[in-house]
Design a protein around this motif. Structure first.
Motif, PDB file in Angstrom:
ATOM      1  N   GLN A   1       2.965  -7.208   4.401  1.00 17.58           N
ATOM      2  CA  GLN A   1       2.474  -5.824   4.322  1.00 17.58           C
ATOM      3  C   GLN A   1       2.338  -5.171   5.698  1.00 17.58           C
ATOM      4  OE1 GLN A   1       0.574  -8.462   4.194  1.00 17.58           O
ATOM      5  NE2 GLN A   1      -1.291  -8.080   5.340  1.00 17.58           N
TER       6      GLN A   1
ATOM      7  N   ALA B   1       1.852  -3.894  -2.780  1.00 15.51           N
ATOM      8  CA  ALA B   1       0.429  -4.298  -2.731  1.00 15.51           C
ATOM      9  C   ALA B   1      -0.491  -3.160  -3.169  1.00 15.51           C
ATOM     10  CB  ALA B   1       0.069  -4.745  -1.316  1.00 15.51           C
TER      11      ALA B   1
ATOM     12  N   VAL C   1      -6.236  -5.646   1.049  1.00 18.96           N
ATOM     13  CA  VAL C   1      -5.186  -6.669   0.979  1.00 18.96           C
ATOM     14  C   VAL C   1      -5.236  -7.479   2.260  1.00 18.96           C
ATOM     15  CG1 VAL C   1      -2.690  -7.045   1.021  1.00 18.96           C
ATOM     16  CG2 VAL C   1      -3.681  -5.370  -0.531  1.00 18.96           C
TER      17      VAL C   1
ATOM     18  N   CYS D   1       0.273 -10.120   1.839  1.00 16.24           N
ATOM     19  CA  CYS D   1       1.234  -9.939   0.742  1.00 16.24           C
ATOM     20  C   CYS D   1       2.433 -10.853   1.065  1.00 16.24           C
ATOM     21  CB  CYS D   1       1.651  -8.470   0.659  1.00 16.24           C
ATOM     22  SG  CYS D   1       2.815  -8.155  -0.680  1.00 16.24           S
TER      23      CYS D   1
ATOM     24  N   CYS E   1       5.885 -12.313  -5.974  1.00 18.46           N
ATOM     25  CA  CYS E   1       5.160 -11.636  -4.896  1.00 18.46           C
ATOM     26  C   CYS E   1       3.673 -11.898  -5.100  1.00 18.46           C
ATOM     27  CB  CYS E   1       5.457 -10.133  -4.938  1.00 18.46           C
ATOM     28  SG  CYS E   1       4.614  -9.244  -3.625  1.00 18.46           S
TER      29      CYS E   1
ATOM     30  N   ILE F   1      -0.102 -11.322  -3.911  1.00 16.21           N
ATOM     31  CA  ILE F   1      -0.898 -10.384  -3.104  1.00 16.21           C
ATOM     32  C   ILE F   1      -2.339 -10.875  -3.119  1.00 16.21           C
ATOM     33  CG2 ILE F   1      -1.455  -7.960  -2.692  1.00 16.21           C
ATOM     34  CD1 ILE F   1       0.829  -7.414  -4.870  1.00 16.21           C
TER      35      ILE F   1
END
Ligand SMILES: O=C(O)CCC(=O)C(=O)O
Length: 291
Positions: free
Chosen positions: A62, A72, A91, A94, A213, A215
């Motif tokens: 990210q 995200a 976050v 990621c 993915c 996160i």
């Protein structure tokens, strides 16, 4: 797509420490995200960046890739995570976990929070979005429901070459796979898991790539307890706690400011993430190649 979790789903997460499958986007949208990931792979062959593209895919994507900062902040993902963690969300990282077709890469049994320096907090949730089919054959995740009720158990480092984890860490006691459930997800579905969940995944014996993915969401109340400082991107609500240095998404892929921030953060986080390691932790060892 349903957005917020129902109260029954939220209760199931509290009981089991995991929840799946959750529909967050349709197959066409998942295919678009996958195509964007694969376009980056075509655009950045080995040697074109200070470190291989997979380094940036695997940790803190990210910070340097608008695509990863964007996914995200996906509203349907945030709505579901908000149902668990509340309205203020950041976050921390990621990450793309990619297993090529017919390859032996695995993830050993582990609890995420073991080396993150955040203690045993309940205020951290991972959303894992399937961008290709996640099946038993392709090496989907397995969860042991209820295992988040353990504290962080002893782990040992294996540094095994086929392990996708940063130090090949694994839970030191035997985890019986009979207690585990396969987290089968179609593209566009996601799972949620608690940071103390026992989880692992097997090799990809299918003919397609397995692309997920992951996160890592935290609340403003979570604190870095091992490294001197830590960083996170505010994606919903507000952060009035000052536990995190708030960072912004990158203006463009791998721009100079984003790359220097990436390197600084990796260096700072490595204090926690490499603590106690007896060998170099590859994903945190990029110092010499840094720009
Ligand atoms: O993608 C995988 O197989 C494992 C991912 C994982 O361990 C995680 O997201 O915490």
């Amino acid at each position: 797509m349903p957005a917020s979790l129902s109260s029954a789903q939220a209760a199931a997460y509290t009981r089991d420490g995991c929840l799946f499958p959750i529909d967050v986007m349709d197959r066409a949208e998942a295919a678009q995200w996958r195509a964007r990931v694969e376009a980056l792979e075509a655009d950045y062959p080995d040697g074109s960046l200070p470190q291989p593209l997979n380094q940036y895919f695997r940790i803190n994507g990210q910070l340097v890739l608008p695509l990863m900062a964007e996914i995200a902040r996906h509203p349907a993902v945030l709505d579901a995570v908000q149902s668990i963690l509340g309205p203020d969300l950041l976050v921390w990282s990621c990450e793309l976990f990619i297993k090529e077709p017919n390859t032996p890469k695995i993830v050993s049994w582990h609890q995420d929070l073991t080396y993150w320096g955040m203690g045993e907090t309940d205020e951290q949730v991972t959303a894992w979005i399937a961008l290709s089919p996640a099946t038993r054959q392709s090496g989907c995740i397995m969860f042991v429901a209820g295992s988040h009720n353990n504290r962080i158990v002893e782990h040992r480092d294996t540094f095994h070459a086929d392990n996708l984890l940063s130090r090949g860490q694994e839970i030191a006691v035997e985890v019986d796979e009979k207690d585990a459930s396969d987290v089968v997800l179609q593209p566009g579905q996601m799972s949620l898991h608690h940071g103390r969940m026992f989880h692992a995944s097997g090799p990809n014996v299918s003919d397609d790539r397995r692309i997920g993915c992951a996160i890592r969401y935290v609340t403003p109340g979570v604190k870095q307890l091992v490294a001197e400082r830590d960083y996170a991107m505010l994606v919903r609500g507000c952060d009035g706690n000052c536990n995190w240095i708030n960072v912004a998404p990158p203006a463009s892929a791998f721009d100079v400011d984003a790359m220097s921030l990436y390197n600084r953060i990796m260096q700072d986080q490595s204090v926690a993430l490499t603590a106690g390691a007896t060998q170099t932790v590859g994903l945190y060892a990029g110092g010499e190649q840094r720009i």
